[in-house]
Design a protein around this motif. Structure first.
Motif, PDB file in Angstrom:
ATOM      1  N   ILE A 172       0.774  -1.163  -0.169  1.00 53.95           N
ATOM      2  CA  ILE A 172      -0.013  -0.037   0.026  1.00 53.95           C
ATOM      3  C   ILE A 172       0.882   1.036   0.009  1.00 53.95           C
ATOM      4  N   ASP A 173       2.020   1.036   0.478  1.00 50.37           N
ATOM      5  CA  ASP A 173       3.003   2.450   0.634  1.00 50.37           C
ATOM      6  C   ASP A 173       3.474   2.650  -0.639  1.00 50.37           C
ATOM      7  N   ASP A 174       3.453   1.789  -1.636  1.00 49.63           N
ATOM      8  CA  ASP A 174       3.946   1.989  -3.126  1.00 49.63           C
ATOM      9  C   ASP A 174       2.874   2.865  -3.851  1.00 49.63           C
ATOM     10  N   ILE A 175       1.573   2.943  -3.325  1.00 45.66           N
ATOM     11  CA  ILE A 175       0.607   3.543  -4.047  1.00 45.66           C
ATOM     12  C   ILE A 175       0.259   5.069  -3.552  1.00 45.66           C
ATOM     13  N   SER A 176       0.466   5.942  -4.428  1.00 45.00           N
ATOM     14  CA  SER A 176       0.367   7.443  -4.200  1.00 45.00           C
ATOM     15  C   SER A 176      -1.196   7.701  -3.836  1.00 45.00           C
ATOM     16  N   GLY A 177      -1.532   8.232  -2.955  1.00 42.44           N
ATOM     17  CA  GLY A 177      -2.988   8.641  -2.408  1.00 42.44           C
ATOM     18  C   GLY A 177      -3.403   9.706  -3.292  1.00 42.44           C
ATOM     19  N   ILE A 178      -2.371  10.932  -3.289  1.00 39.74           N
ATOM     20  CA  ILE A 178      -2.583  11.933  -4.140  1.00 39.74           C
ATOM     21  C   ILE A 178      -3.074  11.545  -5.546  1.00 39.74           C
ATOM     22  N   ARG A 179      -2.324  10.543  -6.096  1.00 38.94           N
ATOM     23  CA  ARG A 179      -2.857  10.323  -7.497  1.00 38.94           C
ATOM     24  C   ARG A 179      -4.025   9.559  -7.586  1.00 38.94           C
ATOM     25  N   SER A 201      -6.603   1.749   1.566  1.00 35.74           N
ATOM     26  CA  SER A 201      -6.839   0.357   1.211  1.00 35.74           C
ATOM     27  C   SER A 201      -8.416   0.234   1.118  1.00 35.74           C
ATOM     28  N   GLU A 202      -9.207   0.843   1.819  1.00 33.04           N
ATOM     29  CA  GLU A 202     -10.501   0.821   1.611  1.00 33.04           C
ATOM     30  C   GLU A 202     -11.107   1.164   0.282  1.00 33.04           C
ATOM     31  N   THR A 203     -10.574   2.570   0.037  1.00 32.20           N
ATOM     32  CA  THR A 203     -10.757   3.043  -1.339  1.00 32.20           C
ATOM     33  C   THR A 203     -10.465   2.165  -2.511  1.00 32.20           C
ATOM     34  N   ASP A 205     -10.182  -0.934  -2.415  1.00 34.35           N
ATOM     35  CA  ASP A 205     -10.874  -2.241  -2.464  1.00 34.35           C
ATOM     36  C   ASP A 205     -12.415  -1.560  -3.108  1.00 34.35           C
ATOM     37  N   GLU A 206     -12.778  -0.412  -2.891  1.00 30.79           N
ATOM     38  CA  GLU A 206     -14.106   0.100  -3.406  1.00 30.79           C
ATOM     39  C   GLU A 206     -14.072   0.217  -4.920  1.00 30.79           C
ATOM     40  N   MET A 207     -12.643   0.481  -5.268  1.00 29.41           N
ATOM     41  CA  MET A 207     -12.396   0.617  -6.890  1.00 29.41           C
ATOM     42  C   MET A 207     -12.026  -0.661  -7.360  1.00 29.41           C
ATOM     43  N   ASP A 208     -12.198  -1.664  -6.594  1.00 25.00           N
ATOM     44  CA  ASP A 208     -11.974  -3.148  -7.210  1.00 25.00           C
ATOM     45  C   ASP A 208     -10.569  -3.244  -7.721  1.00 25.00           C
ATOM     46  N   LEU A 209      -9.647  -3.031  -6.841  1.00 26.49           N
ATOM     47  CA  LEU A 209      -8.023  -2.727  -7.142  1.00 26.49           C
ATOM     48  C   LEU A 209      -7.292  -3.802  -6.215  1.00 26.49           C
ATOM     49  N   LEU A 210      -8.218  -4.379  -5.237  1.00 30.79           N
ATOM     50  CA  LEU A 210      -7.474  -5.469  -4.760  1.00 30.79           C
ATOM     51  C   LEU A 210      -8.264  -6.759  -4.732  1.00 30.79           C
ATOM     52  N   VAL A 211      -7.299  -7.773  -4.558  1.00 35.11           N
ATOM     53  CA  VAL A 211      -7.711  -9.179  -4.951  1.00 35.11           C
ATOM     54  C   VAL A 211      -7.351 -10.249  -3.772  1.00 35.11           C
ATOM     55  N   GLY A 212      -8.000 -11.061  -3.429  1.00 41.50           N
ATOM     56  CA  GLY A 212      -7.293 -12.256  -2.553  1.00 41.50           C
ATOM     57  C   GLY A 212      -8.542 -12.285  -1.482  1.00 41.50           C
ATOM     58  N   PRO A 213      -8.323 -13.229  -0.515  1.00 42.32           N
ATOM     59  CA  PRO A 213      -8.905 -13.318   0.749  1.00 42.32           C
ATOM     60  C   PRO A 213      -8.773 -12.289   1.709  1.00 42.32           C
ATOM     61  N   VAL A 214      -9.642 -11.925   2.761  1.00 42.83           N
ATOM     62  CA  VAL A 214      -9.588 -10.817   3.693  1.00 42.83           C
ATOM     63  C   VAL A 214      -8.085 -10.748   4.386  1.00 42.83           C
TER      64      VAL A 214
END
Length: 289
Positions: A172-179, A201-203, A205-214
């Protein structure tokens, strides 16, 4: 290696589906590696699974106190697994963690779904001559993939596009929240309204950019392509190369202008590429956009 889930939850089959957990009273490398391969292939897209070695079961329930494994056995098992891992194709590494429970030590093998599915493993990892086979989970058992199931397993590689696959190298640290915010603003998404009140992470997930079990959510490749400042860390040669032939590539191919490579997330590369073309190519040709 720390497990992504509490060991008691595994032993009691809480928070994880029972078909994703397998108890083994002792170390049996062939059967265990068949199960590792099945979890890695993850035909049903459940997120892989866990193998608890040193745990006896009765009617699917872990017997307590656990049987455990001797420390000397664990050391040898870990050494042996280095060689056995090489018998999985394509390359795949499970994660192993000795755990203290009931005053004894057990070995937990965590085999998440692999990003290069499907996987095969030698029918026998302990012998020099063996043949590779595919394995899948059927309810709470591991079986060899045959017939139509084998065809389905082989199709896995073509089923999930590369950009939709989870990548455990991306955090998650590799993803820019600003972008991410700028993207949501640009497209007018309602997710922008609650952006400051929820985790990144929640955002995602809402964007369907996460995959895998919880317990083991992975970020999709496309998220890093779009929102990582340096996606080339994960995808080598992620760049745009422009070569301009002022007098034409056929008329005078020896005269050319090599533009400095354009790097960065996909939206940035697209914008900078279009900007260069508008400024340095289209205007020179007397065109307008």
């Amino acid at each position: 290696m720390a497990l992504p889930i509490n060991i008691e939850d595994l032993l009691n089959k809480r928070k994880v589906e029972s078909n994703r957990i397998e108890f083994k009273a002792s170390w049996n490398p062939d059967k265990i590696y068949h199960t590792i391969c099945a979890f890695a292939t993850d035909l049903e897209n459940t997120g892989g699974g866990y193998i608890l070695i040193g745990v006896e079961e009765e009617n699917g329930i872990a017997k307590r106190p656990v049987k455990g494994i001797k420390e000397s056995e664990i050391d040898q098992i870990l050494k042996d697994m280095v060689g056995y891992d090489a018998k999985i194709s394509p390359a795949y590494l499970c994660k192993v963690s000795p755990e203290e429970i009931d005053g004894r030590t057990i070995l937990v093998i965590w085999a998440p779904a692999g990003i290069n599915r499907s996987y095969s493993v030698m029918e026998s990892v302990v012998t020099k001559k063996s043949i590779p086979k595919f394995y899948v989970r059927s309810k709470s058992s591991t079986i060899e993939a045959k017939g139509e199931i084998l065809d389905e397993v082989r199709e896995l590689a073509n089923r999930v596009p590369f950009d939709e696959r989870g990548n455990d190298s991306i955090s998650i640290d590799d993803i820019s929240g600003i972008r991410v915010y700028e993207y949501l603003k640009a497209i007018g998404s309602k997710l922008m309204d609650d952006f400051g009140h929820r985790s990144l992470s929640e955002t995602l997930d809402e964007m369907d950019l996460l995959v895998g079990p919880v317990e083991n959510r992975q970020i999709k490749n496309v998220a890093a392509m779009m929102f990582c400042d340096h996606p080339e860390r994960f995808f080598p040669v992620t760049q745009v190369d422009i070569v301009h032939f002022p007098e034409g590539s056929i008329e005078n191919p020896d005269i050319m202008i090599e533009v400095p490579k354009i790097t960065g997330p996909v939206p940035k590369m697209i914008n900078e590429t279009l900007s260069y073309l508008r400024t340095n190519v289209i205007k020179q040709l007397g065109c307008s956009v």
